[in-house]
Each structure stands twice: as structure tokens, then as C-alpha cells.
Write a protein that holds these residues in place. Structure first.
Motif, PDB file in Angstrom:
ATOM      1  N   MET A   1       0.823  -1.213   0.000  1.00 49.50           N
ATOM      2  CA  MET A   1       0.000   0.000   0.000  1.00 49.50           C
ATOM      3  C   MET A   1       0.859   1.266   0.000  1.00 49.50           C
ATOM      4  O   MET A   1       0.602   2.189  -0.765  1.00 49.50           O
ATOM      5  N   LEU A   2       1.858   1.310   0.862  1.00 46.24           N
ATOM      6  CA  LEU A   2       2.666   2.523   0.977  1.00 46.24           C
ATOM      7  C   LEU A   2       3.602   2.718  -0.210  1.00 46.24           C
ATOM      8  O   LEU A   2       3.858   3.847  -0.618  1.00 46.24           O
ATOM      9  N   TYR A   3       4.105   1.629  -0.752  1.00 42.47           N
ATOM     10  CA  TYR A   3       5.086   1.763  -1.817  1.00 42.47           C
ATOM     11  C   TYR A   3       4.447   1.865  -3.204  1.00 42.47           C
ATOM     12  O   TYR A   3       4.951   2.573  -4.064  1.00 42.47           O
ATOM     13  N   PHE A   4       3.331   1.164  -3.408  1.00 46.41           N
ATOM     14  CA  PHE A   4       2.738   1.146  -4.741  1.00 46.41           C
ATOM     15  C   PHE A   4       1.465   1.976  -4.866  1.00 46.41           C
ATOM     16  O   PHE A   4       1.221   2.566  -5.910  1.00 46.41           O
TER      17      PHE A   4
ATOM     18  N   ARG B   1      -3.124  -0.221  10.738  1.00 46.19           N
ATOM     19  CA  ARG B   1      -2.542  -1.490  11.195  1.00 46.19           C
ATOM     20  C   ARG B   1      -1.064  -1.423  11.559  1.00 46.19           C
ATOM     21  O   ARG B   1      -0.470  -2.439  11.899  1.00 46.19           O
ATOM     22  N   LEU B   2      -0.433  -0.255  11.483  1.00 46.68           N
ATOM     23  CA  LEU B   2       0.979  -0.169  11.870  1.00 46.68           C
ATOM     24  C   LEU B   2       1.159  -0.325  13.377  1.00 46.68           C
ATOM     25  O   LEU B   2       2.178  -0.839  13.832  1.00 46.68           O
ATOM     26  N   SER B   3       0.176   0.091  14.151  1.00 50.37           N
ATOM     27  CA  SER B   3       0.302  -0.008  15.609  1.00 50.37           C
ATOM     28  C   SER B   3       0.177  -1.453  16.101  1.00 50.37           C
ATOM     29  O   SER B   3       0.518  -1.739  17.246  1.00 50.37           O
ATOM     30  N   ILE B   4      -0.294  -2.347  15.255  1.00 46.78           N
ATOM     31  CA  ILE B   4      -0.421  -3.753  15.640  1.00 46.78           C
ATOM     32  C   ILE B   4       0.950  -4.430  15.679  1.00 46.78           C
ATOM     33  O   ILE B   4       1.177  -5.358  16.466  1.00 46.78           O
ATOM     34  N   LEU B   5       1.871  -3.961  14.853  1.00 49.65           N
ATOM     35  CA  LEU B   5       3.170  -4.637  14.729  1.00 49.65           C
ATOM     36  C   LEU B   5       3.988  -4.660  16.018  1.00 49.65           C
ATOM     37  O   LEU B   5       4.525  -5.717  16.362  1.00 49.65           O
ATOM     38  N   PRO B   6       4.112  -3.549  16.768  1.00 53.49           N
ATOM     39  CA  PRO B   6       4.843  -3.664  18.038  1.00 53.49           C
ATOM     40  C   PRO B   6       4.173  -4.627  19.022  1.00 53.49           C
ATOM     41  O   PRO B   6       4.859  -5.332  19.761  1.00 53.49           O
ATOM     42  N   ALA B   7       2.855  -4.666  19.000  1.00 58.33           N
ATOM     43  CA  ALA B   7       2.142  -5.605  19.873  1.00 58.33           C
ATOM     44  C   ALA B   7       2.431  -7.048  19.460  1.00 58.33           C
ATOM     45  O   ALA B   7       2.622  -7.919  20.316  1.00 58.33           O
ATOM     46  N   CYS B   8       2.489  -7.306  18.149  1.00 56.98           N
ATOM     47  CA  CYS B   8       2.838  -8.656  17.664  1.00 56.98           C
ATOM     48  C   CYS B   8       4.252  -9.023  18.086  1.00 56.98           C
ATOM     49  O   CYS B   8       4.500 -10.146  18.549  1.00 56.98           O
TER      50      CYS B   8
ATOM     51  N   ILE C   1       9.809  -8.304  13.052  1.00 63.14           N
ATOM     52  CA  ILE C   1       8.544  -7.569  13.075  1.00 63.14           C
ATOM     53  C   ILE C   1       8.786  -6.102  13.418  1.00 63.14           C
ATOM     54  O   ILE C   1       8.234  -5.204  12.770  1.00 63.14           O
ATOM     55  N   LEU C   2       9.616  -5.822  14.418  1.00 62.62           N
ATOM     56  CA  LEU C   2       9.869  -4.425  14.792  1.00 62.62           C
ATOM     57  C   LEU C   2      10.656  -3.686  13.720  1.00 62.62           C
ATOM     58  O   LEU C   2      10.423  -2.495  13.482  1.00 62.62           O
ATOM     59  N   SER C   3      11.572  -4.366  13.048  1.00 59.67           N
ATOM     60  CA  SER C   3      12.291  -3.729  11.938  1.00 59.67           C
ATOM     61  C   SER C   3      11.314  -3.361  10.829  1.00 59.67           C
ATOM     62  O   SER C   3      11.382  -2.260  10.274  1.00 59.67           O
ATOM     63  N   GLY C   4      10.413  -4.274  10.514  1.00 60.15           N
ATOM     64  CA  GLY C   4       9.377  -3.981   9.520  1.00 60.15           C
ATOM     65  C   GLY C   4       8.517  -2.810   9.942  1.00 60.15           C
ATOM     66  O   GLY C   4       8.149  -1.963   9.118  1.00 60.15           O
ATOM     67  N   HIS C   5       8.193  -2.748  11.229  1.00 57.03           N
ATOM     68  CA  HIS C   5       7.380  -1.642  11.736  1.00 57.03           C
ATOM     69  C   HIS C   5       8.078  -0.302  11.521  1.00 57.03           C
ATOM     70  O   HIS C   5       7.462   0.655  11.048  1.00 57.03           O
ATOM     71  N   TYR C   6       9.357  -0.228  11.873  1.00 61.36           N
ATOM     72  CA  TYR C   6      10.066   1.046  11.740  1.00 61.36           C
ATOM     73  C   TYR C   6      10.291   1.425  10.278  1.00 61.36           C
ATOM     74  O   TYR C   6      10.241   2.608   9.933  1.00 61.36           O
TER      75      TYR C   6
ATOM     76  N   GLY D   1       8.618   4.818   8.628  1.00 56.44           N
ATOM     77  CA  GLY D   1       9.362   5.792   7.838  1.00 56.44           C
ATOM     78  C   GLY D   1       8.722   6.024   6.482  1.00 56.44           C
ATOM     79  O   GLY D   1       8.625   7.171   6.020  1.00 56.44           O
ATOM     80  N   LEU D   2       8.260   4.960   5.829  1.00 59.85           N
ATOM     81  CA  LEU D   2       7.565   5.108   4.547  1.00 59.85           C
ATOM     82  C   LEU D   2       6.273   5.901   4.725  1.00 59.85           C
ATOM     83  O   LEU D   2       5.916   6.714   3.878  1.00 59.85           O
ATOM     84  N   ALA D   3       5.560   5.641   5.817  1.00 58.92           N
ATOM     85  CA  ALA D   3       4.307   6.358   6.068  1.00 58.92           C
ATOM     86  C   ALA D   3       4.569   7.850   6.286  1.00 58.92           C
ATOM     87  O   ALA D   3       3.805   8.692   5.815  1.00 58.92           O
ATOM     88  N   LEU D   4       5.645   8.178   6.986  1.00 53.83           N
ATOM     89  CA  LEU D   4       5.965   9.589   7.190  1.00 53.83           C
ATOM     90  C   LEU D   4       6.335  10.270   5.886  1.00 53.83           C
ATOM     91  O   LEU D   4       5.997  11.435   5.668  1.00 53.83           O
ATOM     92  N   ASN D   5       7.040   9.551   5.025  1.00 55.33           N
ATOM     93  CA  ASN D   5       7.387  10.142   3.713  1.00 55.33           C
ATOM     94  C   ASN D   5       6.137  10.342   2.879  1.00 55.33           C
ATOM     95  O   ASN D   5       6.005  11.304   2.165  1.00 55.33           O
TER      96      ASN D   5
END
Length: 173
Positions: free
Chosen positions: A21-24, A97-104, A160-165, A169-173
Motif C-alpha cells: 500500500m505505501l510503496y505502490f 494497522r501499523l500499531s499492531i506490529l509492536p504488539a505482535c 517484526i519491529l524492523s518492519g514496523h520502523y 518511515g515510509l508512512a511519514l514520507n
């Protein structure tokens, strides 16, 4: 370990979906869009600028710009409020759904620690029923094996946390 794999799978599905979603979907060439928009607006052709926004994308900046231009046509004093309103209503779509990743990640790590504790209990319980000659070998094997769930939990949590961060960053851009 199965519980960790299920949670990790859910986290990886979310990472993959958000990455797509964020990249394409939400990613457009902002410099080109702004340049074309400035060119159209310099000729004061607002309907053409709105059409440009619709043609580029229905996401993020083009959508917000389209709403602002529509507000500028009707009442120029409402442009700033429209931009703020559209931005506030659109940001949840980007960060969905980004906030779910740290919980996972946390859940995976805690399940790994729970698996370690369970394995340690089994290792210490096994020395009660074994002969003296087998106790040391069984205990050493049990303690060594009990560290695997924590290792897997930490590994999956880091992914999972690396993917979250990265996604944040992509979401902020």
C-alpha cells in the motif's frame, strides 16, 4: 513455537500489505505532481488543476490538494481548514494497522519466554525421576533446549519491529 509462528505470520502479512500500500498505492512522484500543479495554477485554471489531481491519484497529496482547490472555488477562506480536515481524515489510512506490529513483536517475545520457562520446568522435573547418572546429561540437555523458544521469539520480534520502523518511515514520507 507454533503460537510464535502464527503471530509472526500475522505480523508478516501486515508488513507485506502495508508495504504494498505505501510503496505502490500511496507513492507518487511528488516533485512531478507539484511542478505540474504549479504550472496549471499559474494560469489560474482551477478546474484543470482539480482534474489533474483526480488523474494523478485519489490518495494522499493529490486528494488533499483536490479538496483544497474545490474549497478555493467556493470560498477561499476555507482552504486552510479544508487542508487540515482532509489531512486529519487521511492520515489514519496511511498508518492503518501499523500499531499492531509492536504488539505482535512483544507477544512473540513473551510467548518465547513462556516457552523457555515451560522447558526449564520440564528439565528440572525430569531430574526427579531419573537415575543419578542421567541427571546431569538430562539437565544440561533440557536447559540448552529451553533457550530455543526465547531465541526464536527474539528473532521474530526483531524482524517484526524492523518492519514496523521501515513502514513507519515510509508512512511519514
Amino acid at each position: 513455537v507454533i503460537t510464535m509462528l502464527v503471530i509472526a505470520f500475522i505480523g508478516l502479512v501486515i508488513i507485506f500489505e502495508r508495504l504494498v500500500m505505501l510503496y505502490f498505492v500511496y507513492n507518487i512522484d511528488f516533485k512531478k505532481f507539484i511542478l505540474n500543479l504549479k504550472r496549471v495554477l499559474s494560469s489560474e485554471d482551477i478546474p484543470r488543476a482539480i482534474k489533474l489531481c483526480r488523474n494523478v491519484s485519489t490518495t494522499s497529496l493529490p486528494r488533499i490538494t483536490q479538496r483544497a482547490l474545490e474549497a478555493a472555488e467556493t470560498d477561499p477562506t476555507t482552504v486552510k481548514g479544508t487542508i487540515e480536515e482532509e489531512t486529519i481524515s487521511f492520515l489514519p489510512n496511511i498508518e492503518r494497522r501499523l500499531s499492531i506490529l509492536p504488539a505482535c513483536g512483544t507477544a512473540i517475545m513473551l510467548v518465547g519466554i513462556l516457552g523457555t520457562i515451560d522447558s526449564l520446568w520440564s528439565a528440572f522435573h525430569s531430574i526427579d525421576v531419573l537415575d543419578t547418572s542421567q541427571k546431569q546429561a538430562s539437565l544440561a540437555h533440557g536447559i540448552a533446549g529451553s533457550l530455543y523458544p526465547t531465541a526464536f521469539g527474539l528473532l521474530f520480534c526483531m524482524v517484526i519491529l524492523s518492519g514496523h520502523y521501515i513502514l513507519k518511515g515510509l508512512a511519514l514520507n
